[in-house]
Write a protein that holds these residues in place. Sequence first.
Motif, PDB file in Angstrom:
ATOM      1  N   LEU A  68       0.809  -1.862  -0.128  1.00  0.00           N
ATOM      2  CA  LEU A  68       0.372  -0.284   0.074  1.00  0.00           C
ATOM      3  C   LEU A  68       0.737   1.167  -0.059  1.00  0.00           C
ATOM      4  O   LEU A  68      -0.039   2.303  -0.951  1.00  0.00           O
ATOM      5  N   ASP A  69       1.695   1.371   0.297  1.00  0.00           N
ATOM      6  CA  ASP A  69       3.353   1.802  -0.021  1.00  0.00           C
ATOM      7  C   ASP A  69       3.874   2.305  -1.386  1.00  0.00           C
ATOM      8  O   ASP A  69       5.230   3.036  -1.279  1.00  0.00           O
TER       9      ASP A  69
ATOM     10  N   LYS B 158      -5.876   3.668  -4.210  1.00  0.00           N
ATOM     11  CA  LYS B 158      -5.120   4.580  -2.755  1.00  0.00           C
ATOM     12  C   LYS B 158      -6.480   5.517  -1.967  1.00  0.00           C
ATOM     13  O   LYS B 158      -6.198   5.627  -1.390  1.00  0.00           O
ATOM     14  N   LYS B 159      -7.118   5.732  -3.829  1.00  0.00           N
ATOM     15  CA  LYS B 159      -7.579   6.513  -2.945  1.00  0.00           C
ATOM     16  C   LYS B 159      -9.134   5.840  -2.547  1.00  0.00           C
ATOM     17  O   LYS B 159      -9.621   6.630  -2.048  1.00  0.00           O
TER      18      LYS B 159
ATOM     19  N   TRP C  23     -11.244   3.218  -0.750  1.00  0.00           N
ATOM     20  CA  TRP C  23     -10.698   2.523   1.113  1.00  0.00           C
ATOM     21  C   TRP C  23     -11.622   3.097   1.462  1.00  0.00           C
ATOM     22  O   TRP C  23     -12.514   4.050   1.257  1.00  0.00           O
TER      23      TRP C  23
END
Length: 560
Positions: free
Chosen positions: A502-503, A512-513, A515
């Motif tokens: 996730l990084d 990433k956006k 969630w």
Amino acid sequence: MTWRNKCEEVSHSKSLFLTIYTLVIIGIVFSSLYVFSAIYSTNHVVPSFFSSLPSYENSHLTVPSLNTSRSATLHAVLTPSLGPQNVWPKSIWDVPPHDKKMPPLTTFRLTKTLVQERVKDNVIIVTFGNYAFMDFILTWVKQLTDLGLSNLLVGAMDTKLLEALYWKGVPVFDMGSHMSTVDVGWGSPTFHKMGREKVILIESILPFGFELLLCDTDMVWLKNPLPYLARYPKADVLTSTDQLKPTHVDDSLEVWQEAAESFNVGIFHWRPTEPAKKLAKQWKEMLLADDKLWDQKGFNDILRRHLGPSVDEHSGLVFAFDGNLKLGILPASIFCSGHTYFVQATYQQLKLEPYAVHATFQYGRTEGKRHRLREAMLFHDPPEYYNPPGGFISFKPDIPSILLLNGEHNIESHFNLINDQIMQIRTALAIASLLNRTLVMPPLWCRLDRLWFPHPGALKGTLTRQPFLCPLDHVFEVNVMMEKAPEKYFGPDIDIREYSILDNPSLPPEVKKSWLDVQLCEKGTPDCNASNDTTVGLLKFPKHSTEETVFYILFKLISL
């Protein structure tokens, strides 16, 4: 009870499966639960070198005798130079036109002309392998080109790999090995054949007059090594090592009198000197005489026939082999093994910049190597790896400080810490299975090291801290988790990813956006209501909720 047993129970009865989750979820298991929605996008911008990567067989899972005469073929005739060095016929990743036919195999023969086309400052960087390691090879090439290095070549041990690399614009040559395209196990006859091919390759290239930096495919370059190697112009050979205890706190060569561990043949630099050529010849003859001899053992045996004295007072070089060869031992703190990088993090503790990491001292076979490099965000996967069907689910483990920090570091305290984490991961695997999501494994904490020989938990003299963040293969058999298992006996597959995904910069922005943060809360506190609007990115529901409430939450998550 293992997670595999849990999956087996689940496959027997769906109602029993849901009842188990009711009991598990009601308790305080996670401090927070992150759910990432699946993103189905076909508009990824994909670099050309990954645009036609083969699909990986496991990417959709949801659990997680040498022909001695060939040496003459590889010993290509020295050809006259066709021009100055540093003039390349094409850039790396420059994909050939698709309407162009594949050149004949003879085009890819190892010749001085072929090597000279890629040499820079008289150095050529080489790796080799078969098709089973293509993703490792692409990672190896990508890391070098990202460092601005293009004086590289890849030796193909089978035609399938040669063709695939050619169509990706990777400079490749034919080793003429006619090797199988599948993975080979350590210690197998094919594994030993690869070792013999390595030394045949060295003896073939050295007469061309170029310096050779030869590497295994399961290593990754982190920094341009050529300036470091140039610091030791007197060295005939510079070799990496399995040394675990640092003999220096700076970036000097290892102190040869103190570096007692094996020289490692996964990373080494050869200059085309007469002592180096003599070493390569005798090493090759030793391996050809015994097809069961491990190439690394032979390398160590032949070098240690004569070890010492030091070449001079300051360089760190030592006379070895026949008393004339000048050898340097690359520091394991910056030319890292799997232990000094992933377990000890020696370079961090000594505040040094690492040049390379070799995925040694690991478990889980080839899958374990991939996972370690993925945890360090050093492996290059195709875009679909970062956006699996169904989306991700991750969680933050709740580890009691008494398990992590209190008491002695012994077998009992280590297993109490590990078992607490395993139970939480088992629950997360079950929830991931129910929601049809890919589980992001959490970072694991260990008190004791994992090694294949008796040890005190942390080897004396090493920089292993206790407790320490340990690789997944210290606790789980990663290769078994990645295998396709019969659903009849083990339940539905559960796909997993490394804790750092996730990084990872390769994760698409859309993922990433997208969630949802799921939190347990105290009943009666503000906004602690299972009917919260999930569009705001946060969903809370009370601890010790009823079965009806838990089923409602699960239905919400499944429908996302």
